[in-house]
Design an enzyme around this catalytic site. Structure first.
Site, PDB file in Angstrom:
ATOM      1  NE  ARG A 126      23.863  65.636 -84.309  1.00  0.00           N
ATOM      2  CZ  ARG A 126      24.651  65.346 -83.283  1.00  0.00           C
ATOM      3  NH1 ARG A 126      24.526  66.000 -82.160  1.00  0.00           N
ATOM      4  NH2 ARG A 126      25.559  64.401 -83.387  1.00  0.00           N
ATOM      5  CG  MET A 140      30.779  67.498 -73.782  1.00  0.00           C
ATOM      6  SD  MET A 140      32.177  68.456 -74.461  1.00  0.00           S
ATOM      7  CE  MET A 140      33.159  67.113 -75.155  1.00  0.00           C
ATOM      8  NE  ARG A 141      24.026  65.275 -77.869  1.00  0.00           N
ATOM      9  CZ  ARG A 141      24.277  64.035 -78.254  1.00  0.00           C
ATOM     10  NH1 ARG A 141      25.197  63.314 -77.637  1.00  0.00           N
ATOM     11  NH2 ARG A 141      23.612  63.518 -79.256  1.00  0.00           N
ATOM     12  CB  ILE A 142      27.358  68.361 -83.016  1.00  0.00           C
ATOM     13  CG1 ILE A 142      28.816  67.974 -82.781  1.00  0.00           C
ATOM     14  CG2 ILE A 142      27.172  69.093 -84.345  1.00  0.00           C
ATOM     15  CD1 ILE A 142      29.366  66.993 -83.795  1.00  0.00           C
ATOM     16  CG  HIS A 168      37.857  73.725 -78.818  1.00  0.00           C
ATOM     17  ND1 HIS A 168      37.112  72.574 -78.947  1.00  0.00           N
ATOM     18  CD2 HIS A 168      39.083  73.437 -79.319  1.00  0.00           C
ATOM     19  CE1 HIS A 168      37.862  71.640 -79.517  1.00  0.00           C
ATOM     20  NE2 HIS A 168      39.058  72.131 -79.753  1.00  0.00           N
ATOM     21  CB  THR A 211      30.213  79.907 -87.353  1.00  0.00           C
ATOM     22  OG1 THR A 211      31.415  79.143 -87.244  1.00  0.00           O
ATOM     23  CG2 THR A 211      30.517  81.374 -87.034  1.00  0.00           C
TER      24      THR A 211
HETATM   25  C1  GAR Z   1      36.436  72.191 -70.687  1.00  0.00           C
HETATM   26  O1  GAR Z   1      37.806  71.836 -70.752  1.00  0.00           O
HETATM   27  C2  GAR Z   1      35.968  72.703 -72.028  1.00  0.00           C
HETATM   28  O2  GAR Z   1      36.931  73.458 -72.712  1.00  0.00           O
HETATM   29  C3  GAR Z   1      35.704  71.420 -72.755  1.00  0.00           C
HETATM   30  O3  GAR Z   1      35.102  70.581 -71.794  1.00  0.00           O
HETATM   31  C4  GAR Z   1      35.579  70.942 -70.493  1.00  0.00           C
HETATM   32  C5  GAR Z   1      34.380  71.195 -69.600  1.00  0.00           C
HETATM   33  O4  GAR Z   1      34.763  71.352 -68.263  1.00  0.00           O
HETATM   34  N1  GAR Z   1      34.842  71.634 -73.871  1.00  0.00           N
HETATM   35  C6  GAR Z   1      34.848  70.868 -74.971  1.00  0.00           C
HETATM   36  O5  GAR Z   1      35.564  69.908 -75.105  1.00  0.00           O
HETATM   37  C7  GAR Z   1      33.863  71.293 -76.032  1.00  0.00           C
HETATM   38  N2  GAR Z   1      33.940  70.434 -77.165  1.00  0.00           N
HETATM   39  P1  GAR Z   1      33.746  71.998 -67.216  1.00  0.00           P
HETATM   40  O6  GAR Z   1      32.421  71.243 -67.341  1.00  0.00           O
HETATM   41  O7  GAR Z   1      34.382  71.762 -65.899  1.00  0.00           O
HETATM   42  O8  GAR Z   1      33.590  73.457 -67.547  1.00  0.00           O
END
Ligand code: GAR
Length: 195
Positions: free
Chosen positions: A65, A90-92, A109, A141
């Site tokens: 990472r 979607m990466r930590i 989120h 955080t």
């Molecule tokens: C959104 O629902 C966001 O809240 C979620 O991914 C989607 C992205 O949609 N985020 C997560 O799950 C973060 N872990 P988008 O690419 O159309 O904005």
């Protein structure tokens, strides 16, 4: 104005709403959209809106990472962002990366945190029989999905909802919430928004 970089991994519908909001007397401007997936549809949507883009594929870095983040930091630091918005990224991120943007990195989120950090939030809300679902914008955080909450938007869970139908309703609420929170944050206003 404040300089805003946005990190995405997918379609980027939240990113589009953020970019569109940053015009006129808005206290911020979008300066970069970056993705860990070179094929993310959001990258071309950003380019169409005239925003510089960067793609740093995480896959060649395997489990390293820190090495991925070093590569990501190159275009990111070059853009000199004041604020970093995660929008379906979607990466930590490692604590070192988070520390670089301490107090100025936002995430959206798809749950009413502190409920359901992590993945599969809508399926979990349905399985629990929740009457309300929603989304949260929070400061990032080191602990995943746990930072101070800047705003939340609630939607009802409807009879017959599936994870997909609920996700679509929540996403619509995200599109209202994230630009409002970013505008207030960029203006230096405190206090949380509840929609
Ligand atoms: C959104 O629902 C966001 O809240 C979620 O991914 C989607 C992205 O949609 N985020 C997560 O799950 C973060 N872990 P988008 O690419 O159309 O904005």
């Amino acid at each position: 104005p404040k300089r805003v970089a946005i990190l995405i991994s997918g379609g980027g519908s939240n990113m589009v709403q953020l970019v569109r909001s940053m015009t006129g007397d808005h206290p911020a401007r979008a300066v970069l959209v970056a993705s860990n997936d070179p094929a993310a549809a959001g990258l071309s949507r950003a380019a169409e809106m005239g925003i510089p883009t960067a793609a740093v594929d995480h896959r060649p870095f395997g489990r390293d990472r820190a090495a991925f983040e070093s590569a990501l930091l190159e275009p990111l630091l070059a853009a000199q962002p004041d604020i970093l918005c995660l929008a379906g990224f979607m990466r930590i991120l490692t604590p070192d990366f988070v520390a670089r943007f301490s107090g100025r990195m936002l995430n959206i989120h798809p749950s009413l945190l502190p409920k359901y950090p992590g993945l599969n939030t809508h399926a979990r809300a349905l399985a629990a029989g929740d009457a309300q679902a929603g989304a949260t914008v929070h400061l990032v955080t080191p602990e995943l999905d746990c930072g101070p909450i800047l705003g939340q938007a609630s939607v009802p869970v409807e009879p017959g909802d599936t994870p997909d139908t609920l996700a679509a309703r929540v996403l619509t609420a995200e599109h209202r919430l994230y630009p409002l929170v970013l505008r207030r944050f960029a203006a230096g206003k405190t206090g949380r928004i509840d929609l």
